[in-house]
Design a protein around this motif. Structure first.
Motif, PDB file in Angstrom:
ATOM      1  N   SER A   1      28.566  21.438  45.157  1.00 19.08           N
ATOM      2  CA  SER A   1      28.669  21.768  46.583  1.00 19.08           C
ATOM      3  C   SER A   1      30.036  22.357  46.905  1.00 19.08           C
ATOM      4  O   SER A   1      30.150  23.322  47.673  1.00 19.08           O
ATOM      5  N   GLN A   2      31.076  21.783  46.328  1.00 21.09           N
ATOM      6  CA  GLN A   2      32.415  22.328  46.550  1.00 21.09           C
ATOM      7  C   GLN A   2      32.550  23.734  45.959  1.00 21.09           C
ATOM      8  O   GLN A   2      33.184  24.606  46.546  1.00 21.09           O
ATOM      9  N   LEU A   3      31.945  23.959  44.809  1.00 22.03           N
ATOM     10  CA  LEU A   3      31.978  25.280  44.195  1.00 22.03           C
ATOM     11  C   LEU A   3      31.281  26.294  45.088  1.00 22.03           C
ATOM     12  O   LEU A   3      31.812  27.396  45.329  1.00 22.03           O
ATOM     13  N   ASP A   4      30.119  25.955  45.581  1.00 22.54           N
ATOM     14  CA  ASP A   4      29.353  26.850  46.439  1.00 22.54           C
ATOM     15  C   ASP A   4      30.150  27.204  47.690  1.00 22.54           C
ATOM     16  O   ASP A   4      30.278  28.389  48.059  1.00 22.54           O
ATOM     17  N   ALA A   5      30.727  26.204  48.319  1.00 24.95           N
ATOM     18  CA  ALA A   5      31.492  26.440  49.550  1.00 24.95           C
ATOM     19  C   ALA A   5      32.765  27.225  49.270  1.00 24.95           C
ATOM     20  O   ALA A   5      33.159  28.099  50.057  1.00 24.95           O
ATOM     21  N   ALA A   6      33.434  26.944  48.136  1.00 26.75           N
ATOM     22  CA  ALA A   6      34.683  27.621  47.825  1.00 26.75           C
ATOM     23  C   ALA A   6      34.468  29.107  47.584  1.00 26.75           C
ATOM     24  O   ALA A   6      35.251  29.952  48.055  1.00 26.75           O
ATOM     25  N   LEU A   7      33.410  29.478  46.854  1.00 28.32           N
ATOM     26  CA  LEU A   7      33.165  30.898  46.598  1.00 28.32           C
ATOM     27  C   LEU A   7      32.732  31.623  47.868  1.00 28.32           C
ATOM     28  O   LEU A   7      33.089  32.793  48.071  1.00 28.32           O
ATOM     29  N   ASP A   8      31.999  30.943  48.739  1.00 25.26           N
ATOM     30  CA  ASP A   8      31.675  31.546  50.034  1.00 25.26           C
ATOM     31  C   ASP A   8      32.945  31.812  50.834  1.00 25.26           C
ATOM     32  O   ASP A   8      33.124  32.893  51.408  1.00 25.26           O
ATOM     33  N   ALA A   9      33.848  30.832  50.847  1.00 25.06           N
ATOM     34  CA  ALA A   9      35.095  30.996  51.600  1.00 25.06           C
ATOM     35  C   ALA A   9      35.986  32.061  50.978  1.00 25.06           C
ATOM     36  O   ALA A   9      36.618  32.851  51.688  1.00 25.06           O
ATOM     37  N   ALA A  10      36.036  32.116  49.646  1.00 28.62           N
ATOM     38  CA  ALA A  10      36.859  33.119  48.972  1.00 28.62           C
ATOM     39  C   ALA A  10      36.345  34.524  49.265  1.00 28.62           C
ATOM     40  O   ALA A  10      37.138  35.463  49.420  1.00 28.62           O
TER      41      ALA A  10
END
Length: 545
Positions: A502-511
């Protein structure tokens, strides 16, 4: 050069004429005069944190732009770029190494000047081993001709070259009236005709020919020609890992990456069952060939590179690679029938398995695959970063860079600097292990200084993952850096600590949304997790320990 121009000015003019717009490096007293000439020229100097970073950046710039340049001082700077220039030589990347040197008038009586190692030509002799041409510009009367000779060699052979500038020479005028020569090299027409006749007959007789495309197709500017050949004869094609993205992976005839038993079974089986493998610009390296697990019958192969042409077991001398490909285009090859063949699967939508599911290598690359766009260039360091990326779906050609032969750690972060300077319209996605990041990752400082915006994913597995799977021990461990704290040090950037899907998914969206500076994802991985390809590589390499 109708009127006399300074030698340094002539070098700058010729670099610009060949498309160089940036020079990477670190100044020093022996080269400060040339740096001042650069400052007053259209070329932009990019001062890096370390000379090795400058070398890797210039290498990536050359891979993307066609020619790169690194400028350093004598010995203490020059000898630090030996490793990246060795990699550029091995992987055919045309980088111009420009080194300052003591002035000719300083060398009388062979004094022990600072930075000198042994003799005044020690550094030049070192670079003679890892460049295709070199020159010390010690005579103003011949300096401009030597510059032309050396730059021609870089472009002709697509390998690094070395120019040494004594500091009392660069401001002197070159020979008045000097003009760059026009050099036109041609194949032996009779040998070329014989080679084309044999190759065309072999391809036309084949039931299932296949092209194996590698990096020289890009290096020599032949992507459009090879694509026309593939389409006119309806030839399925695969790429090597070193040549990944040399042609668009969205093309309907693309099979995937071939890397022997290290790669996908369906691609391996299709290529190895071919009755005519056409290897174009291919490097027969251990990694390209899956640590020599490839089963390619050269008795049923056409092997064409800039240095060699072999058809079955016949070799042909004095045939240029471009002439051979152009000749095949005009040879009247018949279109081959379509049939069942593998194709890379399109990226799947990434859905976190559970809110707290830990990130694995496999799932990381699934999410990265979904992140990629037409404006992304992927830059992979060695190890899991490289082998896990082999099956990413790259949208455009020359949009994947990695040291897949020389395999030097530390390539990726400074390569992002070079690639984005060469092509500011793209956004690099950097895949780098924590061990490699600790070697050259501080080039993020240079990236921040020049306002670039790569997305850097640190595969943080607490050490040297490739070696760990060959033979483990405490020597494979590195200190646990707090990578996500880098913006506090650099004063810019956005970082993310990633431990779950979940953190990976959110981080790449934010990046993807944050484009004003670099982004860094500190992705925590199990130290023993690995991509399937790396596991196969490590198993075979461990047998030689």
């Amino acid at each position: 050069m109708l009127s006399a121009m300074t030698i340094g000015g002539y070098l700058i003019e010729r670099l610009a004429a060949h498309g160089v717009g940036h020079v990477f490096g670190i100044p020093g007293d022996y080269v400060l005069g040339f740096y001042e000439q650069l400052r007053q020229s259209p070329l932009q100097t990019i001062t890096t944190c370390d000379e090795q970073g400058a070398g890797f950046a210039a290498d990536a710039y050359a891979r993307v732009r066609g020619l790169g340049a690194v400028c350093v001082t004598y010995c203490v700077g020059g000898l630090k770029v030996v490793n990246p220039i060795a990699g550029a030589f091995a992987e055919k990347s045309p980088v111009v190494v420009i080194s300052g040197a003591p002035g000719m008038n300083e060398r009388e009586r062979n004094p022990l000047l600072h930075h000198k190692v042994r003799e005044f030509d020690t550094q030049r002799r070192v670079f003679a081993e890892i460049t295709v041409a070199h020159a010390a510009l010690e005579d103003p009367d011949t300096a401009c001709a030597e510059i032309d000779r050396v730059l021609h060699a870089a472009l002709r052979y697509q390998r690094p070259v070395y120019l040494e500038l004594p500091r009392d020479i660069i401001g002197q005028p070159g020979r008045s009236g000097h003009r760059p020569p026009e050099v036109h090299e041609k194949s032996d027409p009779r040998v070329l005709a014989e080679a084309l006749a044999e190759a065309a007959a072999m391809i036309n007789a084949a039931q299932r020919p296949v092209v194996l495309a590698d990096v020289e197709i890009h290096r020599f500017g032949m992507q459009d020609d090879v694509l026309r050949l593939i389409e006119s004869a309806h030839l399925p094609f695969a790429a090597t890992i070193l040549g990944k993205s040399v042609l668009s992976e969205q093309h309907p005839l693309y099979l995937g990456v071939y890397e022997g038993a290290m790669g996908l079974d369906d691609v391996r089986a299709y290529v190895e069952a071919s009755d005519c493998v056409i290897l174009l610009g291919a490097f027969m390296t251990d990694i390209n060939l899956g640590i020599y697990t490839a089963q390619l019958d050269l008795g049923q192969a056409i092997y064409a590179t800039s240095e060699k042409l072999a058809i079955r077991h016949h070799t042909f001398e004095n045939v240029r690679f471009k002439d051979f490909v152009h000749g095949l285009l005009a040879a009247g090859l018949r279109p081959h029938a379509d049939g069942a063949r593998p194709a890379p699967p399109p990226p799947r939508e990434f859905v976190p398995a559970a809110p707290d599911a830990p990130v694995t290598i496999a799932r990381l690359f699934e999410r990265v695959n979904e992140y990629l766009t037409d404006h992304t260039v992927v830059i992979a360091d060695v190890g899991n970063a490289l082998f896990g990326a082999a099956d990413l779906f790259i949208r455009n050609r020359t949009a994947f860079l990695g040291p897949a032969y020389y395999a030097s750690m530390g390539f990726a972060v400074p390569a992002a600097l070079g690639a984005q300077m060469a092509r500011p319209e793209v956004r690099p996605l950097v895949l780098v292990g924590d061990g490699a990041f600790q070697m050259t990752g501080m080039e993020l400082s240079t990236i921040a200084r020049f306002g670039l915006n790569p997305v850097v994913i640190v595969l943080n597995n607490a050490g040297y993952g490739t070696e760990r799977h060959m033979h483990d021990g405490p020597f494979n461990d590195v200190l646990a850096w707090r990578y996500h704290k880098l913006p506090e040090l650099l004063g810019v950037g956005r970082t993310f600590l990633v431990e779950t899907e979940s953190q990976l998914d959110a981080a790449l969206d934010a990046a993807a949304r944050h484009t004003s500076s670099y982004c860094l994802l500190d992705v925590r991985l199990d130290p023993l997790d690995k991509s399937a390809a790396l596991g196969r590589l490590a198993e075979r390499m461990a047998r030689n320990l």
